[in-house]
Design a protein around this motif. Structure first.
Motif, PDB file in Angstrom:
ATOM      1  N   GLU A  26      76.030 -18.911  43.586  1.00 29.92           N
ATOM      2  CA  GLU A  26      74.662 -18.807  43.062  1.00 29.92           C
ATOM      3  C   GLU A  26      73.693 -19.659  43.877  1.00 29.92           C
ATOM      4  OE1 GLU A  26      72.301 -19.493  38.840  1.00 29.92           O
ATOM      5  OE2 GLU A  26      74.445 -19.851  38.960  1.00 29.92           O
ATOM      6  N   ARG A  27      72.513 -19.121  44.124  1.00 35.80           N
ATOM      7  CA  ARG A  27      71.449 -19.856  44.818  1.00 35.80           C
ATOM      8  C   ARG A  27      70.416 -20.260  43.769  1.00 35.80           C
ATOM      9  NH1 ARG A  27      69.388 -18.907  50.638  1.00 35.80           N
ATOM     10  NH2 ARG A  27      67.428 -20.009  50.649  1.00 35.80           N
ATOM     11  N   ILE A  28      70.178 -21.562  43.623  1.00 35.24           N
ATOM     12  CA  ILE A  28      69.274 -22.103  42.610  1.00 35.24           C
ATOM     13  C   ILE A  28      68.009 -22.589  43.298  1.00 35.24           C
ATOM     14  CG2 ILE A  28      68.995 -23.871  40.831  1.00 35.24           C
ATOM     15  CD1 ILE A  28      72.111 -23.812  40.612  1.00 35.24           C
ATOM     16  N   THR A  29      66.843 -22.187  42.777  1.00 36.55           N
ATOM     17  CA  THR A  29      65.569 -22.519  43.419  1.00 36.55           C
ATOM     18  C   THR A  29      64.659 -23.361  42.529  1.00 36.55           C
ATOM     19  OG1 THR A  29      64.621 -20.423  42.684  1.00 36.55           O
ATOM     20  CG2 THR A  29      65.623 -20.465  44.886  1.00 36.55           C
ATOM     21  N   HIS A  30      65.218 -23.996  41.519  1.00 34.19           N
ATOM     22  CA  HIS A  30      64.448 -24.892  40.654  1.00 34.19           C
ATOM     23  C   HIS A  30      65.257 -26.177  40.457  1.00 34.19           C
ATOM     24  CE1 HIS A  30      67.062 -22.392  38.134  1.00 34.19           C
ATOM     25  NE2 HIS A  30      67.237 -23.504  37.448  1.00 34.19           N
ATOM     26  N   SER A  31      64.605 -27.241  40.060  1.00 35.19           N
ATOM     27  CA  SER A  31      65.297 -28.508  39.859  1.00 35.19           C
ATOM     28  C   SER A  31      66.432 -28.318  38.865  1.00 35.19           C
ATOM     29  CB  SER A  31      64.314 -29.564  39.361  1.00 35.19           C
ATOM     30  OG  SER A  31      63.321 -29.797  40.345  1.00 35.19           O
ATOM     31  N   VAL A  32      67.542 -28.989  39.137  1.00 32.34           N
ATOM     32  CA  VAL A  32      68.757 -28.758  38.356  1.00 32.34           C
ATOM     33  C   VAL A  32      69.586 -30.032  38.281  1.00 32.34           C
ATOM     34  CG1 VAL A  32      70.090 -27.971  40.364  1.00 32.34           C
ATOM     35  CG2 VAL A  32      70.685 -27.112  38.085  1.00 32.34           C
ATOM     36  N   VAL A  33      70.372 -30.143  37.226  1.00 32.94           N
ATOM     37  CA  VAL A  33      71.355 -31.222  37.086  1.00 32.94           C
ATOM     38  C   VAL A  33      72.724 -30.568  37.027  1.00 32.94           C
ATOM     39  CG1 VAL A  33      72.208 -33.091  35.618  1.00 32.94           C
ATOM     40  CG2 VAL A  33      69.737 -32.723  35.853  1.00 32.94           C
ATOM     41  N   ILE A  34      73.635 -31.046  37.859  1.00 30.99           N
ATOM     42  CA  ILE A  34      75.011 -30.569  37.797  1.00 30.99           C
ATOM     43  C   ILE A  34      75.945 -31.766  37.710  1.00 30.99           C
ATOM     44  CG2 ILE A  34      74.444 -28.507  39.131  1.00 30.99           C
ATOM     45  CD1 ILE A  34      76.059 -29.733  41.437  1.00 30.99           C
ATOM     46  N   SER A  35      77.098 -31.555  37.098  1.00 30.51           N
ATOM     47  CA  SER A  35      78.044 -32.664  36.995  1.00 30.51           C
ATOM     48  C   SER A  35      79.441 -32.212  37.347  1.00 30.51           C
ATOM     49  CB  SER A  35      78.026 -33.270  35.588  1.00 30.51           C
ATOM     50  OG  SER A  35      78.859 -32.540  34.714  1.00 30.51           O
ATOM     51  N   SER A  36      80.245 -33.164  37.738  1.00 32.16           N
ATOM     52  CA  SER A  36      81.634 -32.886  38.074  1.00 32.16           C
ATOM     53  C   SER A  36      82.436 -32.532  36.830  1.00 32.16           C
ATOM     54  CB  SER A  36      82.260 -34.085  38.789  1.00 32.16           C
ATOM     55  OG  SER A  36      82.222 -35.225  37.956  1.00 32.16           O
ATOM     56  N   GLN A  37      81.869 -32.781  35.664  1.00 27.50           N
ATOM     57  CA  GLN A  37      82.524 -32.446  34.401  1.00 27.50           C
ATOM     58  C   GLN A  37      82.226 -31.003  33.995  1.00 27.50           C
ATOM     59  OE1 GLN A  37      84.212 -35.351  34.895  1.00 27.50           O
ATOM     60  NE2 GLN A  37      84.493 -35.288  32.703  1.00 27.50           N
ATOM     61  N   GLY A  38      81.465 -30.275  34.811  1.00 31.74           N
ATOM     62  CA  GLY A  38      81.189 -28.873  34.542  1.00 31.74           C
ATOM     63  C   GLY A  38      79.851 -28.591  33.889  1.00 31.74           C
ATOM     64  N   GLU A  39      79.102 -29.637  33.539  1.00 31.23           N
ATOM     65  CA  GLU A  39      77.787 -29.427  32.937  1.00 31.23           C
ATOM     66  C   GLU A  39      76.789 -28.995  34.002  1.00 31.23           C
ATOM     67  OE1 GLU A  39      76.825 -32.520  29.685  1.00 31.23           O
ATOM     68  OE2 GLU A  39      78.180 -33.506  31.103  1.00 31.23           O
ATOM     69  N   ARG A  40      75.856 -28.151  33.594  1.00 32.26           N
ATOM     70  CA  ARG A  40      74.753 -27.778  34.466  1.00 32.26           C
ATOM     71  C   ARG A  40      73.595 -27.338  33.593  1.00 32.26           C
ATOM     72  NH1 ARG A  40      75.328 -22.968  38.561  1.00 32.26           N
ATOM     73  NH2 ARG A  40      73.924 -21.797  37.254  1.00 32.26           N
ATOM     74  N   PHE A  41      72.402 -27.867  33.899  1.00 32.96           N
ATOM     75  CA  PHE A  41      71.220 -27.435  33.160  1.00 32.96           C
ATOM     76  C   PHE A  41      69.987 -27.547  34.039  1.00 32.96           C
ATOM     77  CE2 PHE A  41      72.036 -31.875  31.929  1.00 32.96           C
ATOM     78  CZ  PHE A  41      70.818 -32.494  32.176  1.00 32.96           C
ATOM     79  N   ASP A  42      69.009 -26.702  33.703  1.00 30.90           N
ATOM     80  CA  ASP A  42      67.725 -26.750  34.399  1.00 30.90           C
ATOM     81  C   ASP A  42      67.069 -28.078  34.090  1.00 30.90           C
ATOM     82  OD1 ASP A  42      68.293 -24.174  35.120  1.00 30.90           O
ATOM     83  OD2 ASP A  42      66.839 -23.250  33.770  1.00 30.90           O
ATOM     84  N   TRP A  43      66.480 -28.675  35.105  1.00 31.31           N
ATOM     85  CA  TRP A  43      65.781 -29.946  34.957  1.00 31.31           C
ATOM     86  C   TRP A  43      64.301 -29.625  35.102  1.00 31.31           C
ATOM     87  CZ3 TRP A  43      65.781 -34.699  38.620  1.00 31.31           C
ATOM     88  CH2 TRP A  43      65.731 -35.880  37.871  1.00 31.31           C
ATOM     89  N   GLU A  44      63.591 -29.633  34.025  1.00 33.37           N
ATOM     90  CA  GLU A  44      62.188 -29.205  34.004  1.00 33.37           C
ATOM     91  C   GLU A  44      61.336 -30.184  34.810  1.00 33.37           C
ATOM     92  OE1 GLU A  44      64.017 -29.661  31.111  1.00 33.37           O
ATOM     93  OE2 GLU A  44      64.571 -27.553  30.951  1.00 33.37           O
ATOM     94  N   LEU A  45      61.387 -30.037  36.111  1.00 33.34           N
ATOM     95  CA  LEU A  45      60.719 -30.957  37.026  1.00 33.34           C
ATOM     96  C   LEU A  45      60.233 -30.179  38.253  1.00 33.34           C
ATOM     97  CD1 LEU A  45      59.995 -33.920  37.586  1.00 33.34           C
ATOM     98  CD2 LEU A  45      62.238 -34.178  38.630  1.00 33.34           C
ATOM     99  N   PRO A  46      58.984 -29.697  38.229  1.00 27.93           N
ATOM    100  CA  PRO A  46      58.488 -28.890  39.343  1.00 27.93           C
ATOM    101  C   PRO A  46      58.130 -29.701  40.592  1.00 27.93           C
ATOM    102  CG  PRO A  46      56.777 -29.156  37.696  1.00 27.93           C
ATOM    103  CD  PRO A  46      58.030 -29.773  37.132  1.00 27.93           C
ATOM    104  N   SER A  47      57.844 -31.005  40.406  1.00 25.59           N
ATOM    105  CA  SER A  47      57.441 -31.835  41.544  1.00 25.59           C
ATOM    106  C   SER A  47      57.729 -33.300  41.226  1.00 25.59           C
ATOM    107  CB  SER A  47      55.945 -31.670  41.834  1.00 25.59           C
ATOM    108  OG  SER A  47      55.188 -32.205  40.761  1.00 25.59           O
ATOM    109  N   TYR A  48      57.753 -34.121  42.261  1.00 26.84           N
ATOM    110  CA  TYR A  48      57.973 -35.556  42.063  1.00 26.84           C
ATOM    111  C   TYR A  48      56.883 -36.156  41.190  1.00 26.84           C
ATOM    112  CZ  TYR A  48      58.668 -40.466  42.901  1.00 26.84           C
ATOM    113  OH  TYR A  48      58.865 -41.812  42.710  1.00 26.84           O
ATOM    114  N   GLU A  49      55.658 -35.665  41.340  1.00 21.30           N
ATOM    115  CA  GLU A  49      54.527 -36.202  40.573  1.00 21.30           C
ATOM    116  C   GLU A  49      54.684 -35.957  39.071  1.00 21.30           C
ATOM    117  OE1 GLU A  49      53.888 -36.128  44.616  1.00 21.30           O
ATOM    118  OE2 GLU A  49      54.222 -34.317  43.431  1.00 21.30           O
TER     119      GLU A  49
END
Length: 125
Positions: A26-49
């Protein structure tokens, strides 16, 4: 010399570039959190600001030893006060640019560490 196995036993980042990361096929084009424990969720963060304390509060609920914050195309540090929930949960935090965060996450995940990567993906433009 090939040093990485053909198959990962944990959720791995399989590629990255400006504005995207690959997780498996899968190619992901938005901020994301992934973990080695298998968790993954969208990280509602469009920019550093847009970064704020609420982004780190959610990370403190992960079952991780360390969180790697990928701050985009260049290294930018969050405010120390925003990291308080992670510090209180005794979760280490490392900040680096997103490309370095992807590489570091894979190394630590393959070592069997409980690691999460919080990746800021800003769209080039």
């Amino acid at each position: 010399m090939k040093l990485q196995p053909d198959r990962f036993d944990v959720q791995a980042i399989t590629g990255y570039g400006p504005g995207w990361v690959g997780v498996g096929t899968e190619r992901i084009t938005h901020s994301v959190v992934i973990s080695s424990q298998g968790e993954r969720f969208d990280w509602e963060l469009p920019s550093y600001e847009a970064l704020g304390p609420q982004h780190f509060e959610r990370l403190a609920k992960l079952d991780a030893e360390v969180v790697i914050f990928g701050s985009g195309g260049r290294i930018r540090f969050p405010k120390a006060a925003w990291l308080r929930p992670l510090v209180q949960a005794r979760i280490g935090v490392e900040t680096m640019d997103t490309a370095a965060a992807c590489r570091t996450y894979n190394v630590l995940a393959q070592e069997g560490r409980r690691v999460a990567a919080a990746l800021l993906l800003e769209q080039p433009g």
